[in-house]
Design an enzyme around this catalytic site. Sequence first.
Site, short mmCIF file in Angstrom:
data_model
loop_
_atom_site.label_atom_id
_atom_site.label_comp_id
_atom_site.label_asym_id
_atom_site.label_seq_id
_atom_site.Cartn_x
_atom_site.Cartn_y
_atom_site.Cartn_z
CG HIS A 1 -26.79 -13.97 -12.93
ND1 HIS A 1 -26.83 -13.74 -14.20
CD2 HIS A 1 -27.79 -13.99 -12.40
CE1 HIS A 1 -28.01 -14.02 -14.57
NE2 HIS A 1 -28.79 -14.05 -13.01
N GLY A 2 -22.58 -12.40 -11.33
CA GLY A 2 -21.33 -12.37 -10.35
C GLY A 2 -20.01 -12.63 -10.79
#
Length: 486
Positions: free
Chosen positions: A323-324
Amino acid sequence: MLFNSYAFILIFLPVTIGGFFAWRRFSPAAGRWYLMAASLTYMGLWNISCALALWASVLINYALSRAMMIVEGEKKRKLLLWVAIIFNLFYLGFFKYANFFLENLSLLTGIAYLPIKLFIPLGISFYTFMQIAWLVQTYRRENPRTDFVSHVLYITFFPYVISGPIAYPSEVVTQFYDERQLRFRFDEFNRGLFLFSLGLFKKVAVADTLGHIADGGFSTTGMLTLTEAWITSLSFTLQLYFDFSGYTDMALGMARAFGIKLPPNFNSPLKALDVRDFWRRWHMTLSRFLRDFIYIPLGGNRRGLSRTLVNIIVTFLICGLWHGAQWTFVFWGFLHGVALGINRLWHQIGLRLPKVLAWFLTFNFVNAAFVFFRAPDMKTAFNILLGMIGQNGFLISPNLEGTRLGGILTSLGAHFGEWRIHLPPAETMEYFFCFLLLPIVLWARNSNEREARFQSSWKTALLVALLFTVGLLCLNQSQSFVYFNF
């Protein structure tokens, strides 16, 4: 070019849909080439560098998949598969995680490494996973078609290239060649327009309203009080819920207008009664990919309980990192991995909770974990969590002074004062919008259920017109989709 923009809704989308069916009448193959060109154009309108990065990924992966089909011998084919998977992971890692790695290497070694001037190609997390799915299904000979146009269309199809769903080739590719399915049908077009309008309304009228409050709470440097912290966390949880649900509806609706049915990706996750149920409902195609390509290859649940628990946590650490490039995402994934491990142990013991209590615990865990998902750093996340348990104080409006409710709250430790000092200016109703939406989230039919019951009628047409009009009127204050950042 955002899905929720005038240029996309009023120009790009109708021109693309109309052009596809016009070219398809001339030749089905011409329709596919047109759709492929339109999808690449869509990415180019975002950013030419993003389009080039996507095109490079497509060309290299197509060459690797063709080589895998041509080469003789199982060992050579498997070696090519691993080379291709490693290439994709390196490609994703270089653009998305190189500076994250250098930053943490600097902290560990004390040597200052200068960040690399990189851009993160839009949608790279999603189309990289789809490339891996293409390669694996090609290796297993499960791919229905392996020609160039099929590969490019599968990867670049604009409704899902940026934020999913993460469809498998066996689910999508044959549909691009189904002549009967791809004929223009009013019922399918109306169904697609209904989903698109519903998603647009969720995004611009609901999610973006909640986002105004959530962004203010997460960006403050002050210590949020109990009321402020709960409004901030719930506003973000429901912002993300309606933002991602809205995007999914729009993506599935656009694809449906072309005659393409995409796999469901969102099914009322906040109704879940445990964390495992939550992941069966939230980002369903990502959960499936993590299960099929990470959890099961690690050994799944086949090597004893201890190894199963490790596999779950490793899978969700990867989920968080996907996700990041930030430790808050990794910790969010870790929390879900631990919760899923506890859930497995709980079920093995055979314990059951009343449904209301099970929902309450699950919802509050998900809501608290999402604080790390949104927070810019760990300090901000813990500040909000401390506020949620009352460690930063509990202020209530001076207007309640002298009332019975005010007396009850002060006996519980509350003090009178300006309770929203750390939140952005807004109408009072906006602050409590998140609480008003919860009953709708829990009891209203979701998009999948509404789409299954859909029937073209004047009532539906009126509803679509209303949703679409409100959506267009709210576009001036609209924000980018949250998942476009991943």
